[in-house]
Design an enzyme around this catalytic site. Structure first.
Site, PDB file in Angstrom:
ATOM      1  CB  SER A 170     -27.975  27.916   1.607  1.00  0.00           C
ATOM      2  OG  SER A 170     -28.514  27.225   0.521  1.00  0.00           O
ATOM      3  CE1 TYR A 183     -33.035  28.936   3.640  1.00  0.00           C
ATOM      4  CE2 TYR A 183     -32.090  28.563   1.455  1.00  0.00           C
ATOM      5  CZ  TYR A 183     -32.092  28.319   2.817  1.00  0.00           C
ATOM      6  OH  TYR A 183     -31.142  27.491   3.367  1.00  0.00           O
TER       7      TYR A 183
HETATM    8  N1  LIG Z   1     -31.319  21.426   5.626  1.00  0.00           N
HETATM    9  C1  LIG Z   1     -30.834  21.877   4.486  1.00  0.00           C
HETATM   10  O1  LIG Z   1     -30.983  21.249   3.439  1.00  0.00           O
HETATM   11  C2  LIG Z   1     -30.053  23.168   4.460  1.00  0.00           C
HETATM   12  C3  LIG Z   1     -29.395  23.528   3.269  1.00  0.00           C
HETATM   13  C4  LIG Z   1     -28.662  24.717   3.213  1.00  0.00           C
HETATM   14  C5  LIG Z   1     -28.612  25.529   4.337  1.00  0.00           C
HETATM   15  N2  LIG Z   1     -29.280  25.171   5.479  1.00  0.00           N
HETATM   16  C6  LIG Z   1     -29.248  26.092   6.608  1.00  0.00           C
HETATM   17  O2  LIG Z   1     -28.895  25.419   7.806  1.00  0.00           O
HETATM   18  C7  LIG Z   1     -29.596  26.015   8.894  1.00  0.00           C
HETATM   19  C8  LIG Z   1     -30.345  24.930   9.664  1.00  0.00           C
HETATM   20  O3  LIG Z   1     -31.244  24.271   8.792  1.00  0.00           O
HETATM   21  P1  LIG Z   1     -32.096  23.025   9.294  1.00  0.00           P
HETATM   22  O4  LIG Z   1     -32.501  22.246   8.101  1.00  0.00           O
HETATM   23  O5  LIG Z   1     -31.401  22.357  10.401  1.00  0.00           O
HETATM   24  O6  LIG Z   1     -33.405  23.774   9.864  1.00  0.00           O
HETATM   25  P2  LIG Z   1     -34.629  23.125  10.683  1.00  0.00           P
HETATM   26  O7  LIG Z   1     -34.400  21.691  10.931  1.00  0.00           O
HETATM   27  O8  LIG Z   1     -35.873  23.560   9.986  1.00  0.00           O
HETATM   28  O9  LIG Z   1     -34.533  23.881  12.087  1.00  0.00           O
HETATM   29  C9  LIG Z   1     -34.826  25.237  12.154  1.00  0.00           C
HETATM   30  C10 LIG Z   1     -34.670  25.705  13.587  1.00  0.00           C
HETATM   31  O10 LIG Z   1     -35.039  27.076  13.666  1.00  0.00           O
HETATM   32  C11 LIG Z   1     -36.078  27.231  14.640  1.00  0.00           C
HETATM   33  N3  LIG Z   1     -36.999  28.281  14.207  1.00  0.00           N
HETATM   34  C12 LIG Z   1     -37.850  28.263  13.159  1.00  0.00           C
HETATM   35  N4  LIG Z   1     -38.562  29.407  13.107  1.00  0.00           N
HETATM   36  C13 LIG Z   1     -38.145  30.162  14.147  1.00  0.00           C
HETATM   37  C14 LIG Z   1     -38.522  31.434  14.650  1.00  0.00           C
HETATM   38  N5  LIG Z   1     -39.462  32.180  14.050  1.00  0.00           N
HETATM   39  N6  LIG Z   1     -37.900  31.895  15.764  1.00  0.00           N
HETATM   40  C15 LIG Z   1     -36.960  31.159  16.391  1.00  0.00           C
HETATM   41  N7  LIG Z   1     -36.556  29.946  15.960  1.00  0.00           N
HETATM   42  C16 LIG Z   1     -37.157  29.456  14.852  1.00  0.00           C
HETATM   43  C17 LIG Z   1     -36.738  25.878  14.743  1.00  0.00           C
HETATM   44  O11 LIG Z   1     -37.289  25.636  16.024  1.00  0.00           O
HETATM   45  P3  LIG Z   1     -38.786  25.981  16.465  1.00  0.00           P
HETATM   46  O12 LIG Z   1     -39.683  25.455  15.412  1.00  0.00           O
HETATM   47  O13 LIG Z   1     -38.896  25.246  17.779  1.00  0.00           O
HETATM   48  O14 LIG Z   1     -38.820  27.460  16.620  1.00  0.00           O
HETATM   49  C18 LIG Z   1     -35.547  24.939  14.555  1.00  0.00           C
HETATM   50  O15 LIG Z   1     -34.871  24.743  15.772  1.00  0.00           O
HETATM   51  C19 LIG Z   1     -30.501  27.093   8.311  1.00  0.00           C
HETATM   52  O16 LIG Z   1     -29.883  28.340   8.406  1.00  0.00           O
HETATM   53  C20 LIG Z   1     -30.621  26.671   6.871  1.00  0.00           C
HETATM   54  O17 LIG Z   1     -30.889  27.749   6.015  1.00  0.00           O
HETATM   55  C21 LIG Z   1     -29.992  24.012   5.560  1.00  0.00           C
END
Ligand SMILES: NC(=O)c1ccc[n+]([C@@H]2O[C@H](COP(=O)([O-])OP(=O)(O)OC[C@H]3O[C@@H](n4cnc5c(N)ncnc54)[C@H](OP(=O)(O)O)[C@@H]3O)[C@@H](O)[C@H]2O)c1
Ligand SMILES: *[C@@H]1O[C@H](CO)[C@@H](O)[C@H](O)[C@H]1NC(C)=O
Ligand SMILES: *[C@@H]1O[C@H](CO)[C@@H](O)[C@H](O)[C@H]1NC(C)=O
Ligand SMILES: *[C@@H]1O[C@H](CO)[C@@H](O)[C@H](O)[C@H]1NC(C)=O
Ligand SMILES: *[C@@H]1O[C@H](CO)[C@@H](O)[C@H](O)[C@H]1NC(C)=O
Length: 291
Positions: A170, A183
């Site tokens: 990120s 984070y």
């Molecule tokens: N969205 C943004 O704005 C953004 C910005 C910069 C970087 N990123 C990075 O991109 C990646 C994906 O982000 P996203 O927004 O798509 O995330 P998200 O929609 O919150 O999805 C997170 C995923 O991780 C799983 N998860 C959460 N806690 C867990 C645990 N304890 N054990 C196993 N699985 C777990 C969740 O499924 P369950 O709840 O079913 O476990 C879900 O499938 C991350 O690494 C994030 O840091 C995102």
């Protein structure tokens, strides 16, 4: 003078590299039959990454905590044309369980070509640091150590397949942002670990690629729910984000910046004008909504 020339020429080289990579394309035959594990793929960017690989005929293993959502993702992967699709349930806060995910993937898929490390969790809320050590420890387990555990367990298979590791980082893994101490710590940790590992692979001619995706704000349900009323930047679409990540992975690029123009200039300027960049970014936070 020499300094300015150096800055300008590195800027030019960077832009040329960006132009070159953005004109390169991938085709399904580059991915068909490849064995892919995507973590955190029950929703969000991870779910979309699984679909991109599925569309191109890869064998896909998805994982997260919620079995019902994973079953739906598996069904959709099969509809989209995946060679095969499976899921394994795991809580990444538990390193034994994380290890099991890599083992199960290698067993079910018969090897591994792409390890896509994407999950995010650990329960830390968006807000000021008030000394909560539990949140730091939990984030460290879920968002940093489990990535390393998954990699450690998959290393042999990746060396054998001359495969790829993809790590979701990120802007907060490059520039400290307020209200997300745990984070930022996890993302900076990942950047350190995987940039070091990449050098080792290069030096010992291992031919395992490491792609770090440096992302801006993306419109996933969870991200928008968590910070939607707390930041004023606009979110980029998760589908396009996933497509860019998969492209960078298949092209074995070391880094991806998405959205490029929203992220890359800030990262470039950070070392020259850290205070200015910090202040600039502060403007995006709605302090009245943050506790
Ligand atoms: N969205 C943004 O704005 C953004 C910005 C910069 C970087 N990123 C990075 O991109 C990646 C994906 O982000 P996203 O927004 O798509 O995330 P998200 O929609 O919150 O999805 C997170 C995923 O991780 C799983 N998860 C959460 N806690 C867990 C645990 N304890 N054990 C196993 N699985 C777990 C969740 O499924 P369950 O709840 O079913 O476990 C879900 O499938 C991350 O690494 C994030 O840091 C995102
Ligand atoms: C590993 O995952 C498999 C498949 O989900 C499961 O049956 C098994 O109990 C898990 N083992 C451990 C040690 O978590
Ligand atoms: C961690 O996972 C393993 C295997 O999946 C399980 O046997 C163990 O009880 C779990 N530990 C905790 C603290 O939940
Ligand atoms: C490295 O691995 C990739 C993908 O497996 C392959 O296309 C490439 O030819 C390999 N390069 C070398 C030098 O072996
Ligand atoms: C290269 O590095 C990897 C990762 O550290 C290691 O597993 C592997 O054994 C090394 N290979 C050689 C030929 O040194």
């Amino acid at each position: 003078m020499a300094g300015i020339k150096l800055v300008l020429s590195s800027l030019l080289i960077g832009l040329c590299a960006h132009y070159f990579y953005s004109t390169e394309t991938i085709t399904p035959d580059m991915v068909k039959g490849k064995k892919v594990l995507v973590t955190g793929s029950s929703t969000g960017i991870g779910e979309q990454i699984a679909y991109k690989f599925a569309e191109m005929g890869a064998h896909v293993m998805v994982t997260a905590r919620r079995a019902k959502q994973l079953q739906e993702v598996v069904n959709k992967c099969l509809q989209l044309g995946a060679g095969s699709a499976h899921y394994v349930v795991s809580d990444m806060g538990n390193l034994t369980s994380a290890k099991n995910v890599s083992e199960e993937a290698i067993k079910k898929l018969g090897g591994l070509d792409y390890l896509v490390l994407n999950h995010i969790g650990g329960g830390a809320s968006f807000g000021s640091f008030k000394g909560d050590m539990e949140a730091v420890l939990s984030s460290n387990n879920v968002n940093f150590l489990s990535y390393v555990q998954l990699t450690a367990t998959a290393l042999k298979a990746l060396l054998e397949s001359q495969g790829s590791i993809v790590v979701m980082s990120s802007l907060s893994g490059r520039i400290g942002a307020p209200f997300s101490t745990s984070y930022c710590a996890a993302k900076f940790g990942l950047e350190g670990f995987y940039s070091s590992l990449r050098r080792e692979f290069t030096l010992n001619k291992s031919n395992v690629s490491v792609t770090v995706a440096v992302l801006g704000y993306i419109d996933t349900e969870n991200a928008v729910r968590k910070v939607g009323d707390k930041v004023t930047m606009s979110a980029s679409p998760k589908e396009e984000c996933a497509a860019e990540v998969v492209k960078a992975a298949v092209l074995r690029q070391p880094e991806l910046f998405y959205p490029f123009w929203g992220i890359k200039p800030l990262v470039l300027l950070r070392d020259w004008a850290p205070t200015l960049i910090g202040k600039l970014l502060d403007n995006f936070f709605v302090l009245d909504n943050i506790h």
